[in-house]
Scaffold this active site. Structure first.
Site, PDB file in Angstrom:
ATOM      1  N   LYS A 134       0.903  -1.031  -0.033  1.00 45.93           N
ATOM      2  CA  LYS A 134       0.164   0.067   0.044  1.00 45.93           C
ATOM      3  C   LYS A 134       0.723   1.287   0.194  1.00 45.93           C
ATOM      4  O   LYS A 134       1.836   1.253   0.698  1.00 45.93           O
ATOM      5  CB  LYS A 134      -1.017   0.018   1.172  1.00 45.93           C
ATOM      6  CG  LYS A 134      -1.981  -1.016   1.088  1.00 45.93           C
ATOM      7  CD  LYS A 134      -3.079  -0.865   0.233  1.00 45.93           C
ATOM      8  CE  LYS A 134      -3.722  -2.002   0.082  1.00 45.93           C
ATOM      9  NZ  LYS A 134      -4.988  -1.662  -0.784  1.00 45.93           N
ATOM     10  N   ASP A 158      -0.226   0.056  -4.569  1.00 48.98           N
ATOM     11  CA  ASP A 158      -1.856   0.095  -4.443  1.00 48.98           C
ATOM     12  C   ASP A 158      -2.030   1.571  -3.857  1.00 48.98           C
ATOM     13  O   ASP A 158      -1.648   1.680  -2.608  1.00 48.98           O
ATOM     14  CB  ASP A 158      -2.773  -0.693  -3.759  1.00 48.98           C
ATOM     15  CG  ASP A 158      -4.340  -0.687  -3.909  1.00 48.98           C
ATOM     16  OD1 ASP A 158      -4.737   0.274  -4.516  1.00 48.98           O
ATOM     17  OD2 ASP A 158      -4.808  -1.476  -3.563  1.00 48.98           O
ATOM     18  N   GLU A 167      -2.206   0.637  -8.571  1.00 50.07           N
ATOM     19  CA  GLU A 167      -3.676   0.426  -8.568  1.00 50.07           C
ATOM     20  C   GLU A 167      -4.526   1.618  -7.984  1.00 50.07           C
ATOM     21  O   GLU A 167      -3.834   2.125  -7.113  1.00 50.07           O
ATOM     22  CB  GLU A 167      -3.823  -0.947  -7.922  1.00 50.07           C
ATOM     23  CG  GLU A 167      -5.136  -1.348  -7.501  1.00 50.07           C
ATOM     24  CD  GLU A 167      -5.183  -2.708  -6.524  1.00 50.07           C
ATOM     25  OE1 GLU A 167      -4.082  -3.630  -6.654  1.00 50.07           O
ATOM     26  OE2 GLU A 167      -5.924  -2.955  -5.636  1.00 50.07           O
ATOM     27  N   GLU A 208     -11.728  -2.383  -8.193  1.00 43.94           N
ATOM     28  CA  GLU A 208     -12.504  -2.870  -7.057  1.00 43.94           C
ATOM     29  C   GLU A 208     -13.576  -1.750  -6.905  1.00 43.94           C
ATOM     30  O   GLU A 208     -14.426  -2.210  -6.100  1.00 43.94           O
ATOM     31  CB  GLU A 208     -11.540  -2.956  -6.054  1.00 43.94           C
ATOM     32  CG  GLU A 208     -10.847  -1.709  -5.399  1.00 43.94           C
ATOM     33  CD  GLU A 208      -9.810  -2.085  -4.327  1.00 43.94           C
ATOM     34  OE1 GLU A 208      -8.899  -2.810  -4.582  1.00 43.94           O
ATOM     35  OE2 GLU A 208     -10.123  -1.344  -3.139  1.00 43.94           O
ATOM     36  N   ASP A 213     -14.476  -7.348  -9.345  1.00 44.13           N
ATOM     37  CA  ASP A 213     -15.016  -7.662  -7.944  1.00 44.13           C
ATOM     38  C   ASP A 213     -16.316  -8.520  -8.020  1.00 44.13           C
ATOM     39  O   ASP A 213     -17.226  -8.075  -8.603  1.00 44.13           O
ATOM     40  CB  ASP A 213     -15.065  -6.365  -7.253  1.00 44.13           C
ATOM     41  CG  ASP A 213     -15.411  -6.406  -5.936  1.00 44.13           C
ATOM     42  OD1 ASP A 213     -14.405  -6.093  -4.955  1.00 44.13           O
ATOM     43  OD2 ASP A 213     -16.248  -6.888  -5.375  1.00 44.13           O
ATOM     44  N   HIS A 261      -9.748  -8.451  -7.851  1.00 46.18           N
ATOM     45  CA  HIS A 261      -9.679  -7.904  -6.423  1.00 46.18           C
ATOM     46  C   HIS A 261     -10.257  -9.008  -5.680  1.00 46.18           C
ATOM     47  O   HIS A 261     -11.443  -9.519  -6.017  1.00 46.18           O
ATOM     48  CB  HIS A 261     -10.374  -6.558  -6.485  1.00 46.18           C
ATOM     49  CG  HIS A 261     -10.758  -6.241  -4.984  1.00 46.18           C
ATOM     50  ND1 HIS A 261     -11.665  -5.863  -4.425  1.00 46.18           N
ATOM     51  CD2 HIS A 261      -9.666  -5.969  -4.033  1.00 46.18           C
ATOM     52  CE1 HIS A 261     -11.533  -5.455  -3.149  1.00 46.18           C
ATOM     53  NE2 HIS A 261     -10.173  -5.204  -3.121  1.00 46.18           N
TER      54      HIS A 261
HETATM   55  C1  LIG Z   1     -10.096  -1.387   2.378  1.00 47.57           C
HETATM   56  C2  LIG Z   1      -9.531  -2.441   1.783  1.00 47.57           C
HETATM   57  O1  LIG Z   1      -8.701  -3.108   2.644  1.00 47.57           O
HETATM   58  C3  LIG Z   1      -8.585  -2.299   0.595  1.00 47.57           C
HETATM   59  O2  LIG Z   1      -7.563  -1.418   1.062  1.00 47.57           O
HETATM   60  C4  LIG Z   1      -8.504  -3.349  -0.315  1.00 47.57           C
HETATM   61  O3  LIG Z   1      -9.755  -3.724  -1.028  1.00 47.57           O
HETATM   62  C5  LIG Z   1      -7.308  -3.133  -1.297  1.00 47.57           C
HETATM   63  O4  LIG Z   1      -7.663  -1.983  -2.132  1.00 47.57           O
HETATM   64  C6  LIG Z   1      -6.824  -4.394  -2.156  1.00 47.57           C
HETATM   65  O5  LIG Z   1      -6.612  -4.219  -3.313  1.00 47.57           O
HETATM   66  O6  LIG Z   1      -6.781  -5.482  -1.662  1.00 47.57           O
HETATM   67 MG   LIG Z   2      -6.961  -2.278  -4.214  1.00 42.65          MG
END
Ligand SMILES: C[C@H](O)[C@@H](O)[C@@H](O)[C@H](O)C(=O)O
Ligand SMILES: [Mg+2]
Length: 443
Positions: free
Chosen positions: A222, A250, A276, A305, A328, A355
């Site tokens: 992240k 991401d 991402e 997502e 998703d 996702h």
């Molecule tokens: C709030 C969530 O955990 C996201 O951070 C999650 O879906 C993330 O974007 C991902 O790609 O897994």
């Molecule tokens: Mg993500």
């Protein structure tokens, strides 16, 4: 085979306090409590089979989705399952075109999340009655029936029913071999579990070392809040995994368009495969601009997502705004709408990298991507499905990962059924877990 009239629909607000450990945190969602609106439908067939469906949420607002599911319930109740799946396109359209509810969508936001939860339950019920996992139900379905599940409204300028049929007919060639291959080797996955934004460097290192030991070769980190932090964390992870393994990044919609380009130019030295959600999920042309700037640096754009529906995916594809398409299973209108997106991605030759994670998303989306490989894409090139190691213990048929790959589920259904004990404990606000936590949180 298909039997029974839908006699009951229940929906519950189930929340897991994942924010306490920083799990799932990113640059925009700093304290998610992984949650679900959990739908169960029953029939009068007296066979004890129930259809279970979820949609994924982050805690607050799950009660709003529950409300929307209740508002949709009358479309499902007292319907014969045979009639629903016999004209699945018509049923999908009925749910998404309710003359009044449509105003608070259409096909987006809460009402679409609710649609997904209901339809996911219908697919679970159908597959359970057929005695097959959803991926196998789809793989065995003849192309005409598959196409009859899809609403082509708004996408016929890029994908007609005839195009879809042609793709699916071509996909029949070599299907048996690909199914065998999936059953033996599984579908390749990457892990997001090591590098949530709220994790300390020590946790990151520890989880990364364990993931390497477990055989993971692709990792997502992240980014997006603080550039210096990102540089440090990316250096740690790149040093640990070495130059050959794959790293994805991401940003969860954190940046403006020029900021995304600038920020990623600095992170390019860590050789990410993709960035991402660099900006707003609605900004199709913004994604195209970012993509144009970053592809020459070897960085692709991944998004999906939070793509509302097939129309946004259509435009992202038309605008050459993404290099990796992330379906998703709960954001789009269930299997039905995901089928149309898989087929559009095939037509544009863009790899689908779903996702997953959250609660239950891995359980569901594995069915779609395994079907995609066997019957649509016929390729594993540049393709990988997300995996996150949380909350699987609450499902009756949890995912099975072997050698960093999803092994095709064998149990009938959509792997959506939760353990009743888990649901009871985590129901919000009256479950045991929340009864203990809530007074503490109020202080
Ligand atoms: C709030 C969530 O955990 C996201 O951070 C999650 O879906 C993330 O974007 C991902 O790609 O897994
Ligand atoms: Mg993500």
């Amino acid at each position: 085979m298909v039997r029974g009239r839908i006699s009951r629909l229940s929906v519950r607000d189930v929340r897991f306090p994942t924010s306490l450990g920083g799990h799932g945190s990113d640059a925009m969602h700093t304290d998610p409590d992984y949650s679900a609106a959990y739908v169960v439908i029953e029939t009068d067939a007296e066979d004890g089979i129930k259809g279970c469906g979820i949609t994924f949420t982050l805690g607050k607002g799950t009660e709003v989705v529950v409300c929307a599911v209740n508002a949709l319930a009358h479309h499902v109740l007292n319907k014969d399952l045979k009639d629903i799946v016999g004209d699945f396109r018509g049923f999908y359209r009925q749910l998404t075109s309710d003359g009044q509810l449509r105003w608070i969508g259409p096909e987006k936001g809460v009402v679409h999340l609710a649609t997904a939860a209901v339809l996911n339950a219908v697919w679970d019920l159908w597959a359970k009655q057929e005695g097959k996992p959803v991926w196998k139900l789809l793989v065995d379905m003849d192309p005409r029936t598959l196409v009859s599940c899809i609403d082509f409204r708004y996408i016929t300028d890029v994908l007609t029913e005839e195009d879809a049929l042609e793709i699916l007919q071509k996909g029949q060639v070599g299907k048996k071999e690909r199914e065998k291959q999936m059953l033996a080797q599984g579908y390749p996955a990457y892990t997001t579990s090591c590098a949530w934004l709220g994790y300390s460097d020590d946790t990151l290192k520890q989880l990364c070392a364990q993931a390497l030991k477990d055989g993971w070769t692709r990792f997502k980190v992240k980014v997006g809040t603080d550039l210096q932090d990102d540089m440090r964390r990316c250096q740690i992870i790149r040093d640990m995994i070495g130059p050959e393994k794959t790293l994805m990044m991401d940003a969860n919609q954190r940046w403006d368009v020029p900021e995304a380009v600038e920020w990623m130019s600095k992170l390019a030295k860590f050789k990410p495969l993709w960035i991402e959600e660099p900006t707003s999920p609605d900004d199709i042309l913004g994604h195209a601009t970012i993509s144009k700037a970053l592809v020459p640096l070897g960085i692709g754009i991944a998004t999906g997502e939070q793509c509302h529906n097939r129309v946004i995916f259509k435009q992202l594809l038309q605008a050459k705004a993404l290099q990796f398409l992330q379906i998703d299973s709960c954001r789009l209108g269930s299997v039905n709408e995901n089928l149309s997106v898989l087929l559009m991605a095939k037509k544009f030759e863009i790899p689908v990298c779903p996702h997953a994670g959250g609660v239950g998303l891995c359980e569901l989306v594995q069915h779609l991507i395994i079907f995609d490989y066997i019957s649509v894409s016929a390729s594993l090139e540049n393709r990988v499905c997300e995996y996150v190691d949380h909350l699987h213990e609450h499902f009756k048929y949890p995912v099975m990962i072997q050698r960093a790959s999803y092994m095709p589920p064998k149990d009938p259904g959509y792997s959506t059924e939760m353990k009743e004990e888990s649901v009871k404990k985590h129901q919000y606000p009256d479950g045991e877990v929340w009864k203990k936590l809530l007074p503490a949180q109020e202080n």
